[in-house]
Design an enzyme around this catalytic site. Structure first.
Site, mmCIF file in Angstrom:
data_model
loop_
_atom_site.group_PDB
_atom_site.id
_atom_site.type_symbol
_atom_site.label_atom_id
_atom_site.label_comp_id
_atom_site.label_asym_id
_atom_site.label_seq_id
_atom_site.Cartn_x
_atom_site.Cartn_y
_atom_site.Cartn_z
ATOM 1 C CD GLU A 1 94.442 -18.130 -55.993
ATOM 2 O OE1 GLU A 1 95.198 -18.830 -56.694
ATOM 3 O OE2 GLU A 1 94.083 -18.449 -54.846
ATOM 4 C CD GLU B 1 92.519 -20.028 -64.627
ATOM 5 O OE1 GLU B 1 92.865 -20.007 -65.824
ATOM 6 O OE2 GLU B 1 93.278 -19.730 -63.683
ATOM 7 C CG ASP C 1 90.061 -9.581 -69.049
ATOM 8 O OD1 ASP C 1 91.239 -9.914 -68.850
ATOM 9 O OD2 ASP C 1 89.679 -8.402 -69.106
ATOM 10 C CG ASP D 1 103.010 -16.109 -68.677
ATOM 11 O OD1 ASP D 1 104.264 -16.099 -68.603
ATOM 12 O OD2 ASP D 1 102.394 -16.455 -69.695
ATOM 13 C CE LYS E 1 111.666 -16.299 -76.005
ATOM 14 N NZ LYS E 1 111.241 -16.532 -77.404
ATOM 15 C CD GLU F 1 105.305 -23.217 -53.031
ATOM 16 O OE1 GLU F 1 105.839 -22.478 -52.189
ATOM 17 O OE2 GLU F 1 104.073 -23.244 -53.238
#
EC number: 2.1.1.33
Length: 239
Positions: free
Chosen positions: A68, A93, A120, A143, A147, A220
């Site tokens: 994950e 993470e 990373d 994320d 925009k 959620e």
């Protein structure tokens, strides 16, 4: 840790420039998280190195590996590992308090089939994850970069999809995505339909119901009560 960047692409999904997909974010750890990092890292933490991992060496068995990217505070990842002891779980993470929280929960749950990294994700994939080795790659609620001018920063792009494909087991490995942003779900479908070597396993339409193995998060559940949607997507590596 040195500063890292994400990748940026043009409308055709071609790489424009490297701006790393995740940035290592240091934060203040609680005492509990700090203690968990100190106590659990020797057994559950994996340090970054430019050397391929040997999953049997990492976990001590040949069980399928579920990886994950971006597990947040790790509650869902720990629950999944607890519910599926026949699988190995590997989480990446960049937020150190999240890693600490995950290790704390893992210690409390008494699980041994979980390993974590704080680095990373793209660098880890490039240098540490063996090709053709993952049963599942999970990318939950990345994320969305709301925009429009930032859509090129979304992690799900053609180059990323190809990187994932190479790591999945041929004709078996699954790329499982989930998002609560409909526009990002549509973006994921658009990219994955273009990506070679994949097949959408949805039986009807583009999306699947939330699989039982993916826990329902508090965030959620609250969204469901407010009428917000969540879209689960699974693509299988077919070549």
């Amino acid at each position: 840790m040195s500063e890292v960047t994400t990748n940026e692409y043009n409308e055709d999904g071609k790489l424009i420039r490297k701006i790393r997909s995740f940035v290592r974010r240091e934060g203040r750890l609680t005492k509990g998280q700090e203690n968990a990092m100190k106590e659990c890292w020797p057994t559950m933490g994996i340090d970054y190195q430019k050397q391929l991992l040997d999953w049997k060496e990492v976990f001590g068995n040949d069980n399928p590996v579920v990886l994950e990217i971006g597990f947040g505070m790790g509650a869902s990842l720990v629950e999944m590992a607890k519910n599926a002891p026949e699988k190995n779980f590997f989480g990446i993470e960049v937020h150190s308090p999240g890693v600490g929280a995950c290790l704390s929960d893992a210690r409390e749950a008494g699980i041994s089939n979980l390993r974590v990294m704080c680095h990373d994700a793209v660098e880890v994939f490039e240098h540490m994850i063996p090709n053709d080795s993952l049963a599942t790659l999970q990318l939950f609620f990345p994320d969305p970069w709301h925009k429009k001018r930032h859509h090129k920063r979304r992690i799900v792009q053609l180059e990323f999809a190809e990187m994932v494909r190479q790591k999945l087991i041929p004709n078996e490995g699954i790329f499982h995505m989930a998002t609560d942003w409909e526009n990002y779900a549509e973006h994921m479908i658009e990219i994955m339909n273009q990506a070679p070597g994949y097949r959408n396993i949805a039986e009807a339409g583009d999306y699947i119901p939330r699989p039982e193995e993916r826990p329902l998060t508090k965030f959620e559940a609250r969204g469901h009560r407010l009428g917000h949607g969540v879209w689960d997507i699974k693509f299988k590596r077919v070549s």
